[in-house]
Design an enzyme around this catalytic site. Structure first.
Site, mmCIF file in Angstrom:
data_model
loop_
_atom_site.group_PDB
_atom_site.id
_atom_site.type_symbol
_atom_site.label_atom_id
_atom_site.label_comp_id
_atom_site.label_asym_id
_atom_site.label_seq_id
_atom_site.Cartn_x
_atom_site.Cartn_y
_atom_site.Cartn_z
ATOM 1 N N GLY A 35 4.133 2.355 -2.507
ATOM 2 C CA GLY A 35 3.604 1.941 -3.802
ATOM 3 C C GLY A 35 2.423 2.821 -4.173
ATOM 4 O O GLY A 35 1.943 3.619 -3.368
ATOM 5 N N GLY A 40 -2.001 -2.144 -2.670
ATOM 6 C CA GLY A 40 -2.222 -3.119 -1.603
ATOM 7 C C GLY A 40 -1.514 -2.826 -0.297
ATOM 8 O O GLY A 40 -1.393 -3.722 0.547
ATOM 9 N N LYS A 41 -1.071 -1.602 -0.087
ATOM 10 C CA LYS A 41 -0.285 -1.268 1.108
ATOM 11 C C LYS A 41 -1.057 -1.527 2.404
ATOM 12 O O LYS A 41 -0.571 -2.215 3.304
ATOM 13 C CB LYS A 41 0.157 0.197 1.043
ATOM 14 C CG LYS A 41 1.062 0.521 -0.147
ATOM 15 C CD LYS A 41 1.458 1.988 -0.177
ATOM 16 C CE LYS A 41 0.276 2.909 -0.353
ATOM 17 N NZ LYS A 41 -0.442 2.709 -1.632
ATOM 18 N N SER A 42 -2.249 -0.952 2.502
ATOM 19 C CA SER A 42 -3.032 -1.107 3.729
ATOM 20 C C SER A 42 -3.460 -2.562 3.926
ATOM 21 O O SER A 42 -3.446 -3.077 5.051
ATOM 22 C CB SER A 42 -4.265 -0.201 3.696
ATOM 23 O OG SER A 42 -3.887 1.162 3.685
ATOM 24 N N SER A 109 4.047 7.549 -0.219
ATOM 25 C CA SER A 109 5.400 8.121 -0.071
ATOM 26 C C SER A 109 6.139 8.088 -1.412
ATOM 27 O O SER A 109 7.112 7.340 -1.565
ATOM 28 C CB SER A 109 6.192 7.388 1.020
ATOM 29 O OG SER A 109 6.136 5.986 0.893
#
Length: 214
Positions: A35, A40-42, A109
């Site tokens: 995303g 908010g990935k981490s 990514s």
């Protein structure tokens, strides 16, 4: 990139993935969070890992910023370097899977081709793609690291969402609207998915590995 030189031979060993997974009493997999920056990935990777670890599973988070302090410190943010960055993370994730662990990766990514490469590398049975579907406006308002501001000011080049595209997954396993849903709710959705899919077996139910050759 080219493959391994023809002079190299893959060395097999008597202890294999299934034996390690049985010793750890878990099913190895890669939770691939993708995303925009600020989606908010981490945060979610950390929340999900905390839950899994507290339940007795052996986990590890590979974070976009963290790997650039070591494994990928020689790479810039050009298109070619970003492709190589994801390839390396995929290879490391594959090693963690072979070790029997549950891996959580937090990387923008942005390109479908690169995510597909990692998916193929890991395999359908162990790869779970999680798309954090937050709009650019929301991510830019959050801007927790001030990166969007720097990109708008011309201090950062090739920044996803500004002067470099993001290609959203077309068939992600889990899609979360992090623009509206709370981190806790999103993390629980992921845990529920893993439980319903049979990924999280009770620790006492996993068999101990037999000591034997391949």
């Amino acid at each position: 990139m080219s493959g391994a030189p023809s002079s190299l031979t893959w060395q097999d060993f008597p202890v294999v993935r299934g034996m390690r997974a049985a010793r750890l009493r878990q099913k190895p997999c890669v939770l691939w969070f993708t995303g925009l920056s600020g989606s908010g990935k981490s945060t979610l990777a950390g929340l999900v890992e905390g839950t899994l670890f507290s339940q007795g599973y052996l986990t590890y988070v590979l974070d976009g910023d963290n790997v650039r302090h070591g494994l990928c410190r020689d790479l810039d943010f050009s298109h070619q370097a970003r492709v190589e960055n994801i390839r390396r993370v995929g290879e490391v994730s594959k090693l963690f899977i072979d070790a029997g662990m549950i891996v959580l990766t937090a990387f923008i990514s942005p390109f479908r081709k690169d995510r597909a490469l990692v998916h193929e590398m890991i395999g359908d049975a162990q790869f779970i793609e999680i798309y954090l579907d937050a709009t650019l406006d929301v991510c830019e308002r959050r801007d927790p690291k001030g990166l969007y501001r720097k990109a708008r000011d011309g201090q950062l080049r090739h920044f996803t969402g500004i002067d470099s595209p993001y290609e959203a997954p077309q068939r992600a396993d889990i899609v979360l609207d992090t623009s509206t849903a709370s981190p806790a709710r999103c993390a629980q959705t992921i845990i529920d998915y893993l439980q319903k899919g049979g990924w999280l077996l009770p620790q006492s139910s996993m068999p101990q590995p037999a000591v034997s050759a391949r």
